[in-house]
Design a protein around this motif. Structure first.
Motif, PDB file in Angstrom:
ATOM      1  N   MET A   1     -35.795  11.541  40.657  1.00 21.72           N
ATOM      2  CA  MET A   1     -34.515  11.128  40.580  1.00 21.72           C
ATOM      3  C   MET A   1     -34.374   9.600  41.296  1.00 21.72           C
ATOM      4  SD  MET A   1     -30.962  12.755  42.023  1.00 21.72           S
ATOM      5  CE  MET A   1     -29.247  12.095  42.045  1.00 21.72           C
TER       6      MET A   1
ATOM      7  N   ASP B   1     -30.482   7.335  37.169  1.00 21.48           N
ATOM      8  CA  ASP B   1     -29.734   8.482  36.992  1.00 21.48           C
ATOM      9  C   ASP B   1     -28.284   8.364  37.505  1.00 21.48           C
ATOM     10  OD1 ASP B   1     -32.154  10.468  36.142  1.00 21.48           O
ATOM     11  OD2 ASP B   1     -32.643   9.723  37.983  1.00 21.48           O
TER      12      ASP B   1
ATOM     13  N   HIS C   1     -28.342   4.448  26.828  1.00 22.51           N
ATOM     14  CA  HIS C   1     -28.122   5.458  27.821  1.00 22.51           C
ATOM     15  C   HIS C   1     -26.837   5.397  28.574  1.00 22.51           C
ATOM     16  CE1 HIS C   1     -28.998   8.775  30.625  1.00 22.51           C
ATOM     17  NE2 HIS C   1     -29.183   7.939  31.595  1.00 22.51           N
TER      18      HIS C   1
ATOM     19  N   ILE D   1     -25.105   5.394  31.865  1.00 20.89           N
ATOM     20  CA  ILE D   1     -25.319   5.791  33.492  1.00 20.89           C
ATOM     21  C   ILE D   1     -24.088   6.293  34.031  1.00 20.89           C
ATOM     22  CG2 ILE D   1     -25.920   4.579  35.751  1.00 20.89           C
ATOM     23  CD1 ILE D   1     -27.417   2.519  33.886  1.00 20.89           C
TER      24      ILE D   1
ATOM     25  N   VAL E   1     -24.912  14.209  38.183  1.00 19.57           N
ATOM     26  CA  VAL E   1     -26.045  13.940  37.453  1.00 19.57           C
ATOM     27  C   VAL E   1     -26.302  15.196  36.521  1.00 19.57           C
ATOM     28  CG1 VAL E   1     -28.625  13.350  37.841  1.00 19.57           C
ATOM     29  CG2 VAL E   1     -26.700  12.149  39.123  1.00 19.57           C
TER      30      VAL E   1
ATOM     31  N   GLN F   1     -26.762  15.036  32.298  1.00 18.29           N
ATOM     32  CA  GLN F   1     -27.887  15.522  31.785  1.00 18.29           C
ATOM     33  C   GLN F   1     -27.978  16.412  30.780  1.00 18.29           C
ATOM     34  OE1 GLN F   1     -30.593  16.014  35.208  1.00 18.29           O
ATOM     35  NE2 GLN F   1     -31.190  13.747  35.447  1.00 18.29           N
TER      36      GLN F   1
END
Length: 391
Positions: free
Chosen positions: A1, A86, A116, A118, A385, A389
């Motif tokens: 991570m 992450d 992506h 964040i 997180v 995910q």
């Protein structure tokens, strides 16, 4: 991570370090990147640049460094995007941190670097319950989740469009002096049966300059009723000379505790019968020590006028707010006057029981009997997180 953290001042550095320690207990393989101070460095962060570059306040201090700070904001945002962590955790210091988060989010939206998303977490909710409520709505454009220090803050953040967890206030994890240490302090300074008052006129030059004379006169009036009165004054970093100068003519010469003697400051907080303190988080430090207080504060006339119009609460003392009582007397603005402050000190000395109950309730509500705030914050970050995910 991989975790990217940004702190801009010592209090944020301490919060960040506790959070990092919590994350390390929950995650086996973790990497820390970002900006922080000595406490975060000790937990494994290699700061991108010295945090001291960001620890400035006020227009006079910021203006000469404006372009340098603007460059640091861009550099930090680019480092976040390049690292693709992450999670991005910004800690207090909104003028710097939220500008970084904005660049990161806008670059993502515009697809300038990568697609992506964040997740962004901000540690320490803005005090929108007190003034400037629109700050939360603005922050929600770039922040996904907030870690709140006060139990009543989550609904304000959620109403603005962010998720939020109350994770506890760091004051509950700070060490408190023992009764034996407090008694030794009183004996060392000859307090005997006479009251010991803790004077806390602030940590900035402007605060000390405005409040010192009024604090001194208030203590002089208390001395009239308690001739054996002693006063202890822990001196904040950077105002040592000023404090010595402005207290030299006080009716009661204070016992000055240098800034580097943090252990003695902690003992003085516990040893005092009552405190006369400037407004701020110091009320929570006093509550942790079990020391009743009177709050007194003033500011320049323009700030007084503007903030008086914007303020949304009837008390600024956190003990009053968290305990949902109004037992801590406060004298603000024009009411910050010795003829009002002194009777409140005498009344509190005579019967501190209501404050004792409110302070105990405050500590419980801030998380004293639960997990350490750093660990609770770490669990909250991991939830964010994990949820991201899973999408």
């Amino acid at each position: 991570m991989k975790v990217f953290l940004i702190a801009g001042e010592p209090s944020g550095d301490r919060l960040g370090a506790a959070l990092m320690a919590g994350l390390k207990t929950l995650v086996d393989d973790i990497e820390f990147l970002g900006v922080g101070g000595s406490a975060m460095t000790a937990e494994g962060l290699q700061s991108q640049f010295p945090m001291s570059e960001l620890s400035i306040m006020g227009i006079a201090e910021v203006a000469p460094k404006y372009f340098h700070l603007k460059r640091r904001i861009r550099e930090t945002a680019e480092a976040v995007i390049g690292a693709n962590p992450d999670v991005l955790i910004t800690i207090d210091s909104p003028d710097f941190c939220l500008r970084v988060a904005r660049i990161v989010k806008e670059d993502e939206v515009e697809g300038l670097t990568f697609g992506h998303d964040i997740p962004t977490v901000h540690y320490v909710a803005p005090s929108v319950w007190a003034w400037r409520p629109k700050r939360a709505e603005k922050m929600a454009q770039w922040i996904d989740h907030v870690l709140a220090l006060l139990p009543f803050e989550p609904p304000y953040m959620e109403a603005a469009g962010m998720s939020c967890d109350f994770v506890g206030h760091p004051v509950v994890a700070e060490p408190v002096a023992s009764d034996a240490e407090a008694q030794a302090f009183r004996e060392l300074h000859g307090v005997d049966d006479g009251p010991l008052i803790l004077a806390l006129p602030g940590s900035r030059k402007g605060e000390v300059t405005r409040l010192a004379d009024r604090f001194g006169k208030s203590l002089g009036r208390v001395q009239h009723d308690h001739p054996s009165l002693k006063v202890a004054l822990p001196v904040a970093q950077g105002v040592e000379g000023l404090v010595r100068d402005v207290t030299v003519n006080w009716p009661v010469r204070p016992i000055l505790i240098p800034a580097e003697q943090a252990d003695q400051k902690r003992v003085a907080f516990r040893a005092a019968d009552v405190a006369l303190a400037a407004s701020g988080t110091v009320s929570l430090e006093l509550a942790a020590a079990g020391t009743p207080m009177v709050i007194a504060y003033d500011m320049n006339w323009l700030s007084r006028l503007l903030i008086g119009r914007l303020l949304k609460v009837d008390t600024v003392t956190l003990v009053n707010l968290v305990s949902e009582t109004r037992v801590v007397p406060e004298f603000l603005g024009r009411d910050c006057a010795p003829d009002l402050i002194a009777p409140a000190l005498l009344s509190t000395l005579a019967d501190p029981s209501a404050q004792k109950d409110a302070m105990a309730l405050t500590m419980d509500r801030l998380g004293k009997r639960g997990e350490a705030p750093g660990l609770r914050a770490a669990r909250s970050v991991l939830d964010v997180v994990t949820q991201r995910q899973a999408i």
